[in-house]
Design a protein around this motif. Structure first.
Motif: not given
Length: 366
Positions: A206-230
């Protein structure tokens, strides 16, 4: 003609011996530093050995540890020699030892130089070990219930959080492997079954990554599932949302980390080599100048010191002839089945010949 000949008075010889005594003790400290750097590098490599392929990359820290220990021993002995050489009469007890000591120290300084070069040449082997090791760790990420692999999920997650990286070369590496165990897949859902059947190897990709890939500096809540599905996320464009995940691959992050350590250690070892070489040069001058004093028979007289008694070419030819003569003296004549005594003349008188024929025994006449 002597190479780099310098004239020494008694005062200059004594000062040289005192300075070399101090420098040798400083070299003992540098040996401890080399040992500590090798130990530090070994610990750092062992911290993440489960994320590296089984390649022999421990030779660099092992080399530094060995060089550090040898440096302590050699320079401790050198300090003792230089301290006694302040008195030219005490030099006699070290006279036969100093030249072998200088030769051994010369080869030791070459080992220090090799250790410095190894710190810079380790880059490519380390990169290959990280590349293979990280890909293997990612494939076993889901095996949290398998002995020997259950710790890899924690190791990979901590790596991605601490080094702010994702995947091997990048976050898309997670798209190529199944990183969720089948234990946590709902087989009653048609989409899960269809995804498994759609893959030739039966993997849940699937187009997803583990939670540990999330950028903590991003203002938006992390999107790590269905990354390529706009359409799966509001006001989202995956090609522009670069800051939601860590973009740097963990191989690059670890390689930069270890390269910085190796370059710092390599520079320290290189400076140590130059320092050891200067101390060795001073000891050679002290040895030759004191030997010339003994030849003159006056301990207060001036004497010459040099690095080489003859030119470089003459010294090389002399040493080569010595090696050849040693080889000839050890050569054994293998003629006649290799008997080494075949050409040894006999020192005893022969017991045969016309002069040594035993008289015939007299026979009884009938």
């Amino acid at each position: 003609m002597a190479v780099l000949k310098v004239k020494f008075t008694k005062t200059r010889r004594d000062k040289l011996a005192q300075i070399l005594w101090i420098l040798n003790w400083i070299s003992v400290v540098t040996g401890v530093i080399l040992f500590s750097l090798g130990l530090f590098l070994k610990v750092e490599l062992n911290k993440r050995e489960e994320l590296m392929a089984e390649k022999d990359i421990q030779y660099v820290p092992n080399m530094l540890i060995a060089v550090g220990l040898i440096a302590c021993v050699i320079n401790f002995l050198g300090g003792k020699i230089c301290y006694d050489c302040v008195d030219s009469t005490k030099f006699l007890r070290w006279k036969l030892i100093m030249l072998p000591y200088i030769v051994c120290t010369f080869f030791f300084t070459l080992c220090v130089l090799v250790g410095a070069l190894m710190c810079y040449s380790m880059h490519w082997e380390l990169e290959e070990a990280l590349n293979l090791g990280l890909m293997q760790a990612m494939r076993f990420y889901k095996d949290t219930d398998m002995p020997g692999r259950c710790f890899l999920k924690h190791s990979v997650d901590m790596l991605q959080i601490q080094f702010q990286c994702c995947g091997n070369s990048g976050y898309k590496d997670w798209f190529q492997i199944q990183w969720i165990s089948n234990r946590y897949l709902d087989m009653s859902k048609k989409e899960v079954v269809d995804r498994l059947r759609s893959n030739v190897e039966g993997k849940y990709l699937m187009d997803g990554v583990p939670f540990s890939c999330c950028n903590i500096n991003s203002p938006r809540p992390c999107i790590h599932q269905q990354i390529t599905n706009n359409s799966a996320h509001f006001n989202y464009e995956h090609q522009t949302e670069d800051q939601n995940l860590w973009m740097k691959g963990c191989r690059q992050a670890l390689l930069e980390y270890y390269t910085h350590i190796m370059q710092s250690i390599g520079l320290t070892v290189l400076i140590t080599w130059l320092f050891e070489l200067s101390v060795l040069t001073g000891v050679r001058y002290l040895q030759t100048s004191l030997e010339n004093v003994l030849r003159q028979g006056d301990p207060d007289s001036e004497s010459d010191g040099w690095l080489l008694e003859n030119s470089l070419m003459e010294t090389a030819r002399t040493n080569l002839s010595i090696i050849k003569s040693l080889g000839k003296s050890n050569q054994i004549n293998t003629a006649s089945n290799g008997d080494p005594n075949i050409d040894v003349p006999s020192t005893s008188k022969a017991h045969y010949g016309p002069d040594n024929v035993p008289p015939k025994a007299k026979t009884e006449t009938s």
